[in-house]
Scaffold this active site. Structure first.
Site, PDB file in Angstrom:
ATOM      1  N   SER A 115      -7.984   5.750  -2.495  1.00 38.07           N
ATOM      2  CA  SER A 115      -6.856   5.594  -3.411  1.00 38.07           C
ATOM      3  C   SER A 115      -7.296   5.627  -4.862  1.00 38.07           C
ATOM      4  CB  SER A 115      -6.169   4.258  -3.132  1.00 38.07           C
ATOM      5  OG  SER A 115      -5.270   3.932  -4.167  1.00 38.07           O
ATOM      6  N   TYR A 139      -6.968  -4.155  -2.958  1.00 40.06           N
ATOM      7  CA  TYR A 139      -6.832  -2.889  -2.239  1.00 40.06           C
ATOM      8  C   TYR A 139      -7.839  -1.855  -2.742  1.00 40.06           C
ATOM      9  CZ  TYR A 139      -4.467   1.324  -0.498  1.00 40.06           C
ATOM     10  OH  TYR A 139      -4.159   2.499   0.119  1.00 40.06           O
ATOM     11  N   LYS A 143     -11.053  -0.239  -0.736  1.00 36.77           N
ATOM     12  CA  LYS A 143     -11.196   1.210  -0.540  1.00 36.77           C
ATOM     13  C   LYS A 143     -12.542   1.685  -1.082  1.00 36.77           C
ATOM     14  CE  LYS A 143      -7.326   2.468   1.464  1.00 36.77           C
ATOM     15  NZ  LYS A 143      -7.386   2.878   2.889  1.00 36.77           N
TER      16      LYS A 143
END
Lengths: 310, 310
Positions: A115, A139, A143
């Site tokens: 991402s 997040y 990642k």
């Protein structure tokens, strides 16, 4: 082919594209998610399972895949809201998957959904392949950690990974409000339905976007890239269209000329900083490998809505 | 203060330096390792425990530390030899420690021992703070993943981390042969003992080194740096002396003039690539924060041997 997270917004579209692509003729396509993927057909195995549990992981790997598209994850705001679940799925289950694939010894192509969140605000003046990622959100940090693992596993020949850093993908139907990026999708459906919408950004803000169709194309392209075309660097940003919010709104309005929906702007400083302050983007590595964005905002809008929504 | 890995080569020296430093007067110093740390004294709590087990972690955190020096890890070649153990200690236990420190809510200073191994070969012409790390070894990849976690936890105010990327630290007594860098320490002890030694590198190769005393100084300096002096970037390479192997050998021979030990060179291409092809190093961030290497090779050699070895 194994596709995880195959019932999700991007996963379902990737699954559909793989199943309909003649280059995958004859392949068994295993789809797994915690809710049963709806796609079926010859050679399609839709499975319900939780990859973060040992039996879910083994179920997913039963067919011994040589191509894995790993999309399962606890996304953005949901990861912020539930750190424990995000660690379990985004780190532990993902690394377990990589390790099991290593043990199976087939050196599979693993295309991992990373991402743009690996870059935390503030972003540099231009984001390039070598811009150092400093994620601030859980997040993005998770990642990035899995990109590091995937790249190292690839360097050692344990698997053959590619991590695609995804920009905002539109337009997610019934976008989960826990996703702080939901507004980018909501605006499509609100205008289509003639409903007024308030956006937490300003008209002149910019964001990087890709239609879900272009995203599915990118995953398939990554599955089929010859290993020789790849160097040591296995994680890179996908090309994305950099659009202003007003440009995007105008294009969606043009797509639904009778809408009459009012668009109101109520910028939220934090959301603007995270998701709508995107500087120019250079994606030399992905460009060289043949990845491409939608081309222009009208094509982005045309390819963003699921077919039944058009 | 909590020091993990406190019975190890670097850990024991850091522990000794902390206990003897008047700036830590009045502090309780908890030392934990899987073998009992030998240091004792007022306010020193030597504990035997395995951080990768829940009771070991809770034992370590009993005194609710506001400074944590995290050195426990499965190192280099040992991590290559036993992936499972490396994952359990270097990733799972380390992240569990960070998460528990977050839950305790004291926002402790956490000084994490990272490694030059985050840079995989081939290195760029000059290694700088912004050189992108692409580790090829398990150890370096795991350290990098934990740097990412530490930096993100710090950005969110969950703890206050600094990851020090350590160069080769000399001179490890009875260096564990599983460590592929053992030769760098072995040469000190062999020459000191008048024993012939074969080095897996060439005289003209270069490596980055720090004496164990300078390393201990760096950990203490990192513990005491004011939070205001730190930016978002929390992982950086420590200054290191870049020495040629022949320069190092000559300095050790000068330290032990009556040695008579023969030094033979039998370069191993892989070891040279990993540990003795170090280009010039720029450490602007660490320099600005007041970290320093040994100054010159003679001082490095003088500070490298443990006191009883001199």
């Amino acid at each position: 082919v194994l596709i995880t997270g195959a019932a999700g917004f991007v996963g379902a579209r990737v699954a559909e594209s793989v199943v309909n692509d003649p280059r995958f003729d004859g392949a068994t396509v295993t789809l797994i998610d915690t809710v049963t993927p709806r796609l079926s057909g010859d050679g399609v195995r839709p499975l319900t399972g939780d990859l973060s549990l040992p039996n879910g992981l083994e179920l997913a790997l039963e067919a011994n895949p040589n191509i894995v598209i790993h999309l399962a994850g606890v996304l953005g705001g949901a990861a912020e809201a539930d750190y424990g679940s995000a660690r379990r799925v985004n780190l532990d289950a993902t690394l377990n998957l990589f390790e099991r694939l290593r043990e199976l010894g087939r050196r599979p192509r693993v295309v991992f959904a990373s991402s743009v969140a690996v870059f935390g605000p503030p972003l540099p003046e231009v984001v390039r392949d070598d811009s150092p990622p400093h994620p601030t959100m859980t997040y993005g940090a998770q990642k990035l950690q899995m990109e590091v693992a995937l790249e190292q596993f690839s360097a050692r020949g344990w698997l053959d990974g590619i991590a695609l850093r995804l920009p905002g993908i539109v337009a997610r139907p019934g976008a989960d409000r826990r996703l702080r990026t939901a507004f980018l999708s909501t605006l499509f459906y609100a205008i289509a339905a003639g409903e007024d919408v308030t956006l937490p950004v300003s008209p002149k803000d910019h964001t990087w976007l890709l239609s879900v169709e272009a995203a599915a194309d990118a995953f398939i392209h990554a599955c089929l890239l010859p290993r020789e075309s790849l160097g040591r660097r296995r994680a890179f940003m996908l090309p994305a269209l950099r659009v202003s919010i007003e440009e995007l709104v105008a294009a969606v309005q043009q797509q639904f000329p009778g809408s009459g929906a009012q668009v109101v702007y109520a910028p939220d400083a934090d959301i603007v900083a995270q998701f709508a302050s995107h500087p120019p983007l250079s994606t030399e590595l992905a460009d060289r490998l043949g990845f491409a964005h939608d081309g222009d905002v009208d094509r982005l809008v045309a390819r963003a809505m699921p077919r039944e929504g058009r």
